[in-house]
Design a protein around this motif. Structure first.
Motif, mmCIF file in Angstrom:
data_model
loop_
_atom_site.group_PDB
_atom_site.id
_atom_site.type_symbol
_atom_site.label_atom_id
_atom_site.label_comp_id
_atom_site.label_asym_id
_atom_site.label_seq_id
_atom_site.Cartn_x
_atom_site.Cartn_y
_atom_site.Cartn_z
ATOM 1 N N TYR A 57 0.835 -1.200 0.000
ATOM 2 C CA TYR A 57 0.000 0.000 0.000
ATOM 3 C C TYR A 57 0.867 1.245 0.000
ATOM 4 O O TYR A 57 1.967 1.261 0.555
ATOM 5 C CB TYR A 57 -0.884 0.052 1.254
ATOM 6 N N ALA A 58 0.329 2.308 -0.590
ATOM 7 C CA ALA A 58 0.924 3.624 -0.413
ATOM 8 C C ALA A 58 0.727 4.049 1.041
ATOM 9 O O ALA A 58 -0.281 3.700 1.667
ATOM 10 C CB ALA A 58 0.269 4.624 -1.352
ATOM 11 N N ASP A 59 1.675 4.811 1.561
ATOM 12 C CA ASP A 59 1.571 5.249 2.962
ATOM 13 C C ASP A 59 0.283 6.013 3.217
ATOM 14 O O ASP A 59 -0.290 5.928 4.307
ATOM 15 C CB ASP A 59 2.773 6.119 3.322
ATOM 16 N N SER A 60 -0.183 6.736 2.227
ATOM 17 C CA SER A 60 -1.352 7.602 2.412
ATOM 18 C C SER A 60 -2.647 6.822 2.634
ATOM 19 O O SER A 60 -3.634 7.393 3.102
ATOM 20 C CB SER A 60 -1.518 8.515 1.195
ATOM 21 N N VAL A 61 -2.653 5.524 2.288
ATOM 22 C CA VAL A 61 -3.898 4.754 2.424
ATOM 23 C C VAL A 61 -3.780 3.593 3.398
ATOM 24 O O VAL A 61 -4.776 2.903 3.651
ATOM 25 C CB VAL A 61 -4.372 4.227 1.045
ATOM 26 N N LYS A 62 -2.605 3.371 3.947
ATOM 27 C CA LYS A 62 -2.419 2.271 4.897
ATOM 28 C C LYS A 62 -3.371 2.410 6.071
ATOM 29 O O LYS A 62 -3.519 3.489 6.637
ATOM 30 C CB LYS A 62 -0.979 2.239 5.404
ATOM 31 N N TYR A 77 -10.547 -6.349 -5.735
ATOM 32 C CA TYR A 77 -11.380 -5.395 -5.028
ATOM 33 C C TYR A 77 -10.487 -4.437 -4.228
ATOM 34 O O TYR A 77 -9.381 -4.790 -3.830
ATOM 35 C CB TYR A 77 -12.318 -6.112 -4.058
ATOM 36 N N MET A 78 -11.011 -3.261 -3.995
ATOM 37 C CA MET A 78 -10.359 -2.350 -3.059
ATOM 38 C C MET A 78 -11.431 -1.716 -2.181
ATOM 39 O O MET A 78 -12.248 -0.929 -2.673
ATOM 40 C CB MET A 78 -9.530 -1.277 -3.751
ATOM 41 N N GLN A 79 -11.414 -2.104 -0.936
ATOM 42 C CA GLN A 79 -12.310 -1.521 0.045
ATOM 43 C C GLN A 79 -11.674 -0.255 0.583
ATOM 44 O O GLN A 79 -10.549 -0.301 1.093
ATOM 45 C CB GLN A 79 -12.567 -2.517 1.190
ATOM 46 N N MET A 80 -12.379 0.853 0.454
ATOM 47 C CA MET A 80 -11.848 2.150 0.862
ATOM 48 C C MET A 80 -12.703 2.690 2.012
ATOM 49 O O MET A 80 -13.882 2.987 1.812
ATOM 50 C CB MET A 80 -11.849 3.116 -0.315
#
Length: 120
Positions: A57-62, A77-80
């Motif tokens: 993951y990018a740090d901004s979304v961890k 899938y990407m759960q946000m």
């Protein structure tokens, strides 16, 4: 040639959640998500490699985003969760045969993009 079809974008308030899906017409080793905000370059968000044992993951979304894959359906899938206005962008899914995952050139195939807008 692998075709990717994304779905799940939309408008959500800050703090809300969205789930993006990316269905592929074939199986590839590495699947990733990138975002592109207006006037900015495309940037890495998340990647899942192989059967799912390696995830990045990018740090901004961890801690907020979770990538997963269903190999039987060739779908990622990407759960946000806990979305922020800064997450507003067009989100692209990508697929490739390399184990490298961080840059656009590491991928062979791209989806058409899906807009995610987070209001404050």
């Amino acid at each position: 040639q692998v075709q990717l079809v994304e779905s799940g974008g939309g408008l959500v308030q800050a703090g809300g959640s969205l789930r993006l899906s990316c269905a592929a017409s074939g199986r590839t080793f590495t699947r990733g998500w990138f975002l592109q905000a207006p006037g900015k370059e495309r940037e890495f968000v998340a990647a899942i490699i192989g059967s799912g044992g390696r995830i990045y993951y990018a740090d901004s979304v961890k801690g907020r985003f979770t990538i997963s894959r269903d190999n039987a359906k060739n779908t990622v899938y990407m759960q946000m969760n806990s979305l922020k206005p800064d997450d507003t962008a067009v989100y692209y899914c990508a697929a490739g045969s390399s184990s490298f995952y961080y840059t656009s050139v590491d991928y062979d195939y791209w989806g058409q993009g899906t807009q995610v807008t987070v209001s404050s």
